[in-house]
Design an enzyme around this catalytic site. Structure first.
Site, mmCIF file in Angstrom:
data_model
loop_
_atom_site.group_PDB
_atom_site.id
_atom_site.type_symbol
_atom_site.label_atom_id
_atom_site.label_comp_id
_atom_site.label_asym_id
_atom_site.label_seq_id
_atom_site.Cartn_x
_atom_site.Cartn_y
_atom_site.Cartn_z
ATOM 1 C CD GLU A 177 18.639 -0.025 6.950
ATOM 2 O OE1 GLU A 177 17.904 0.812 6.618
ATOM 3 O OE2 GLU A 177 18.540 -0.813 5.111
ATOM 4 C CB CYS A 183 11.599 1.995 12.312
ATOM 5 S SG CYS A 183 11.738 0.017 10.613
#
Length: 467
Positions: free
Chosen positions: A220, A254
């Site tokens: 991720e 993110c």
């Protein structure tokens, strides 16, 4: 003790931890549904009973207020645990498959089985959420797990290390603290899955290490998540939502909006609205507002401070290095050659890049690295063009970040923004192997139709089955 001896000691220590968890898994401790339910219940109890302790740790590491910690970390985990706990029994039922005529009579299905001993490497920006959210998937799947919190969030790391063994089954779950040397020692071990959240550079190291054992990985990552805003959008609402998504956690997210793409007319109208939205959220002096997070370290502060450009600052731009805070900042007239566009911002600086048209914006996104998230504020009729003309981990039409709050859709990247996905049922499948099952009775023995000698009768039967 020499550096080499210290390194050997760390490797020995983590090796013993992994061996202990593997022995637990081999004994079948983690497989019963009742055990998995009990661990999820224990994790839910930890999040409820230790809420104030968790808030204090997040405050110490990132300056997060209790309200933001609830919204972005503890509350998300509580909902995810509850969602998984309610549905796990149904998710684990065998999934039947259609059996083709040549295989009949017979039945086929798939079942989810635990992968084994897994490693979860968490980042510093959401140090609680991104350590425990993957752990929910490991628990649900019946895996044992090593959790490696980020050393850049030391208070949260210590808290996780203290609380998890008090609530979860220590035979199956371990927390290993340490720096990059410890992470390297962990990666030397054989795991059945490595789940890593962080940056692209370390992801390459993780993949190389995993390849030595042919270990699957879930990565991720991140990248530059663009936002497109056109003239048809409600600019007041768009500015409020972009500001919320960008400056939550001081931009250290993110999937935060990295930069805005807009025509000159829209950009000129949007910039002051973004500044007004920042004032509504954090007041006239955000550097002194307890609701506004700080930058995680001096190194990250200095990197971000170097991206500021007074000549292009439309609002914000103030900074306080001792407090590790940078104001919510909007930059305008930004070009691709500017330093802020050469890297993922991962901070409270929002550049606005002018484009000539929506078509140019789509082509720009399509030609660049595939983002973890893409956000679009435009008319309904344009959504198909963005959906089919670009590739990204997710698209949020009309809002950033909230895709994270929907357990029924996957969270994950594509290309350089990551591989694999989780959340909801996909957290279970990420930590499981989908095993195929086929059952065929011995009578009638139709397998003889598939074996020599091939008579004319067999050929006619096979032609019918395969035609």
């Amino acid at each position: 003790m020499s550096a080499e001896q210290a390194e050997d000691l760390v490797e020995q220590r983590v090796g013993e931890v992994v061996d202990r968890l593997r022995a637990t898994h081999r004994r079948g401790v983690t497989k019963p549904l009742a055990w998995r339910h009990a661990q999820l219940d224990a994790l839910a109890a930890l999040l409820l009973e230790q809420r104030d302790t968790l808030y204090a740790a997040l405050k110490a590491d990132l300056g997060k207020s209790a309200d933001e910690s609830l919204v972005t970390e503890v509350g998300l985990l509580q909902r995810e645990v509850a969602h998984t706990r309610r549905r796990l029994r149904g998710w684990l039922r065998p999934s039947p498959a259609v059996v083709p005529l040549p295989v009949q009579p017979g039945t086929a299905a798939t079942v989810l089985e635990p992968l084994g001993v897994t490693l979860i490497i968490a980042p510093w920006n959401y140090p609680l959420l991104l350590a425990l959210s993957p752990l929910i998937g490991a628990i649900a799947a019946g895996d044992a797990a090593v959790v490696k919190p980020s050393e850049l969030a030391p208070a949260t790391s210590r808290t996780i290390a203290d609380l998890l063994p008090r609530y979860l089954d220590a035979r199956a779950f371990a927390v290993v603290q340490g720096d990059a040397e410890t992470t390297s020692a962990l990666l030397e071990q054989r795991f059945d899955l490595v789940f890593y959240t962080g940056g692209e550079h370390v992801a390459r190291i993780v993949m190389r290490a995993a390849a030595e054992h042919l270990t699957p990985v879930v990565l991720e990552l991140g990248g530059k998540c663009p936002v497109y805003v056109d003239e048809s959008a409600d600019l007041d609402v768009a500015a409020d939502r972009i500001a919320w998504g960008k400056w939550m956690n001081a931009g250290q997210t993110c999937v935060a909006p990295d930069h805005v793409l807009a025509t000159r007319r829209t950009a000129e109208a949007l910039a002051p609205r973004l500044a007004a939205a920042a004032r509504r959220m954090f007041g006239d002096d955000p550097l002194r507002n307890d609701a506004y997070c700080r930058i995680v370290s001096e190194r990250h502060f200095d990197r971000l401070h170097g991206l500021l450009d007074p000549a292009k600052t439309a609002s914000g731009g103030g900074a306080d290095r001792p407090a590790l805070r940078i104001e919510p900042t909007v930059l305008t007239r930004v070009g691709d050659a500017d330093p802020v566009m050469q890297q993922e911002v991962f901070g409270p600086i929002l550049p606005i890049v002018e484009v000539a048209s929506e078509r140019e914006a789509i082509e720009r996104v399509a030609d660049g690295p595939k983002p973890l998230a893409l956000y679009v504020f435009t008319r309904r009729s344009s959504r198909r063009a963005w959906t089919t003309g670009t590739s990204s981990g997710s698209i949020g039409f009309g809002v950033p970040l909230l895709q994270l709050a929907v357990p029924g859709i996957p969270f994950g990247g594509v290309g350089a923004s990551g591989m694999g996905a989780y959340h909801g049922r996909r957290s279970l499948t990420a930590f499981s192997h989908e095993k195929a099952l086929l059952t065929k009775p011995t009578r009638p023995d139709t397998v003889r139709l598939l074996s020599p000698p091939f008579t004319e009768l067999k050929r006619r039967v096979l032609a019918r089955f395969t035609g």
